[in-house]
Design an enzyme around this catalytic site. Structure first.
Site, short mmCIF file in Angstrom:
data_model
loop_
_atom_site.label_atom_id
_atom_site.label_comp_id
_atom_site.label_asym_id
_atom_site.label_seq_id
_atom_site.Cartn_x
_atom_site.Cartn_y
_atom_site.Cartn_z
N ASP A 92 40.34 36.87 42.96
CA ASP A 92 40.45 38.03 43.81
C ASP A 92 40.59 39.45 42.94
O ASP A 92 40.79 39.52 42.03
CB ASP A 92 41.59 37.91 44.89
CG ASP A 92 43.07 38.04 43.94
OD1 ASP A 92 43.60 38.96 43.68
OD2 ASP A 92 43.39 37.13 43.54
N ASP A 130 49.44 35.72 48.40
CA ASP A 130 50.52 35.33 47.04
C ASP A 130 51.78 36.12 47.28
O ASP A 130 51.93 36.80 48.59
CB ASP A 130 49.90 35.86 45.84
CG ASP A 130 49.51 37.40 45.60
OD1 ASP A 130 50.13 38.12 46.59
OD2 ASP A 130 48.58 37.67 44.80
#
Length: 443
Positions: A258, A96
């Site tokens: 996550d 990300d």
């Protein structure tokens, strides 16, 4: 459901000397150190997430050194993380943009094209579009009502970037799976963002901005999103801070999430920082025993500067506490004697007074209750993971990175087993709509 560990260079020195309390003089961090999957011999997660902001560059100060960042770009994520061994080849590598690192900026510092090229060139298996965090949250807002001007601007930026990001990934025939990031200031606005992302062509969405929200608020967002997207659309939760509550979310078909929580709690949670499996599908928590280094702990050194303690007396109390705990582990000390040795040192740390002056302290009494439970249960002897089997009682000592991160890695192993038990329960008991795909990414 995949448990993705958000890495931040979390490795330990396999050659660390616990008695001398030091690493070998020739140690080279990173090169000589071991990631969790290396020190354990197996991966205590289903994949690893690396944020662009953690790597850093001239725009965003990351955690990597400049040489580490160059090597990451040169050899790729899998080799850098040492996940290029055959036994780790199927582990996912998520990426990300690390939106928390530029949260104060008007716009993200990375373009959709730049991030798509970064994910592709570095060999990520999954890449999240460029988002801009929205911290406003109104659970009661309907439709697109509410939200500050800044929140609405960030909403638009996130969706514009997602559209450009997916187009770029398709144009370059990218090897990674694109995830469209959802941001919003309410369950309804997040649902609208999800609807638009699906209309763009995304079939895997990542929910951002979840870190400050409580579990009931996250569930409201998930419910609103699930109501407007196809059941086949996979969902990922970015930075899931409520990881220990994951069982309460199984009705939303979360494909992946996550978190760093199990590792971070090893040294940031004062009470529940060592995990063990509990009854049924629960986790049990224990309090690790804090015995800091007398000559390095700032609070203890302040007591020396104030003249409350002499440095040599603190060192003697520290040594006595460590020796008593190790003797107790070996069966050569009584629990009351070792607890007193620990509390004598704890008094200097917690109350900045001698034990004789504060033995009836409420803080010490609470600490004594938690420590006694840990000492009576000896959880490090109940665990067969490679960490506990190798270092024994040292894992329960709250003291320095090499102990604390080992305890965190132990927690990762226990937590991964916990997720697998929950998945097994889901396979047997499916209390939600059977028409929905059960964790569509589960192998």
């Amino acid at each position: 459901m995949k448990f993705i560990f958000a890495d931040s260079l979390d490795y330990v020195d396999p050659a660390f000397d616990f008695i001398a309390d030091r690493s070998p003089a020739e140690r080279q961090p990173y090169w000589d150190d071991a990631y969790p999957h290396e020190i354990l011999g197996y991966a205590p997660y289903d994949g690893v997430l690396v944020s662009r902001g953690i790597i850093g560059d001239h725009r965003v100060k990351g955690k990597y050194t400049s040489s580490q960042a160059r090597r990451f770009h040169l050899v790729g994520a899998r080799k850098f993380l040492r996940l290029d061994k055959p036994q780790f080849k199927d582990l996912d590598i998520f990426g990300d943009c690390g939106a928390f690192t530029y949260v104060q900026e008007e716009r993200p510092p990375y373009s959709a094209t730049e991030m798509a090229e970064f994910y592709d060139e570095c060999g990520f298996t999954h890449g999240a579009s460029v988002d801009h965090i929205i911290f406003d949250f109104d659970p009661a807002a309907t439709g697109m009502a509410g939200g500050s001007d800044d929140a609405k601007a960030r909403f638009d930026i996130t969706l514009e970037n997602a559209d450009a990001f997916r187009r770029e990934a398709l144009a370059m025939d990218a090897s990674f799976k694109p995830l469209g990031v959802v941001q919003g200031w309410s369950p309804a606005s997040m649902a609208e963002a999800a609807r638009r992302l699906v209309a763009m062509g995304y079939d895997y969405l990542a929910l951002g901005g979840m870190v400050p929200l409580k579990s009931p608020e996250i569930k409201l967002c998930l419910e609103a999103i699930r109501d407007v997207i196809p059941s086949s659309t996979r969902l990922h939760i970015l930075g899931f801070a409520k990881a220990d509550d994951i069982d309460g979310f199984h009705g939303f078909d979360i494909a992946s999430f996550d978190t760093t929580s199990p590792l971070i709690r090893a040294f940031k949670d004062a009470k529940q920082n060592y995990y063990l499996p509990g009854d049924g599908l629960a986790l049990r928590y224990f309090t690790s025993i804090r015995i800091p280094q007398a000559i390095e702990n700032p609070k203890l050194q302040r007591t020396v500067k104030k003249g409350i303690f002499r440095a040599e007396d603190l060192v003697a109390m520290e040594s006595a506490a460590l020796s008593a705990l190790r003797a107790y582990d070996a069966g050569g000390a009584d629990i009351d004697d070792v607890l007193q040795a620990i509390l004598i040192y704890s008094a200097a740390l917690v109350e900045e007074k001698s034990y004789a002056e504060c033995r009836d302290s409420i803080l010490l009494a609470r600490l004594a209750v938690r420590y006694r439970e840990t000492l009576m249960e000896k959880p490090w002897k109940q665990c067969g993971c490679p960490i506990c089997a190798t270092v024994g009682v040292e894992v329960i000592i709250f003291r320095g990175s090499n102990r604390n991160k080992r305890r965190g890695i132990h927690n990762l192993a226990i937590y991964h087993e916990h997720i697998e038990r929950l998945d097994l329960k889901r396979a047997v008991h499916r209390p939600y709509d059977l028409s929905r795909s059960l964790c569509a990414t589960k192998r």
